[in-house]
Design an enzyme around this catalytic site. Sequence first.
Site, PDB file in Angstrom:
ATOM      1  CG  ASP A   1      -1.770   1.221   1.221  1.00 34.89           C
ATOM      2  OD1 ASP A   1      -1.689   2.033   0.570  1.00 34.89           O
ATOM      3  OD2 ASP A   1      -2.552   1.273   2.281  1.00 34.89           O
ATOM      4  CB  THR A   2       2.672   2.925  -2.693  1.00 37.73           C
ATOM      5  OG1 THR A   2       1.783   3.274  -3.768  1.00 37.73           O
ATOM      6  CG2 THR A   2       3.320   1.621  -3.261  1.00 37.73           C
TER       7      THR A   2
END
Length: 182
Positions: free
Chosen positions: A80-81
């Site tokens: 989850d950037t």
Amino acid sequence: MLKKSRVKLLKSEIVPYPATQMMRNLLVAQVQFKGQELCLMTSHLESCKNYAQERMNQLKVVLQRMRGAPDNVSVLFGGDTNLRDTEVAKVGLPSNVCDVWERLGKQEHCRYTWDTKANSNKNLPYVSRCRFDRIYFRPASRAGVPRLAPDHFTLVGLEKLDCGRYTSDHWGIYCSFSIAST
């Protein structure tokens, strides 16, 4: 997900992000799978628009680690950037690192991994559709080492559970790789 009996853990490491405000870090695992050494990395980068600079700094740490891996090792980062495309463009991906979704043709049906239009887990007063979850890949480049290549990318978790909610407010990514002919 990896089946423990098929993957041998060689080394693991937690790399702290020095300026995180949200206690974030980079998890790194060196593994062996079917005789091939892989470096697997994951992280949950800083959230929210106003943390863009720290998120870009964290991406730089990830990319530095990807670049620094030995050339006989394929490197896979997924997480989850919270990245926006403009932030990735500012940082820039090294020429030997690809965004797997882009490499496989930017298919629109699996673009948005955080989609409040389709996913009702968050009760927000607005619609937001973002590609926060990403997979980056750097293949091994040493002669004689099998070349992995991404061959499939899709979203998972699109069905509601019996309780009427989704598994997460993000869709998951399912991605597969094959050994490319050299």
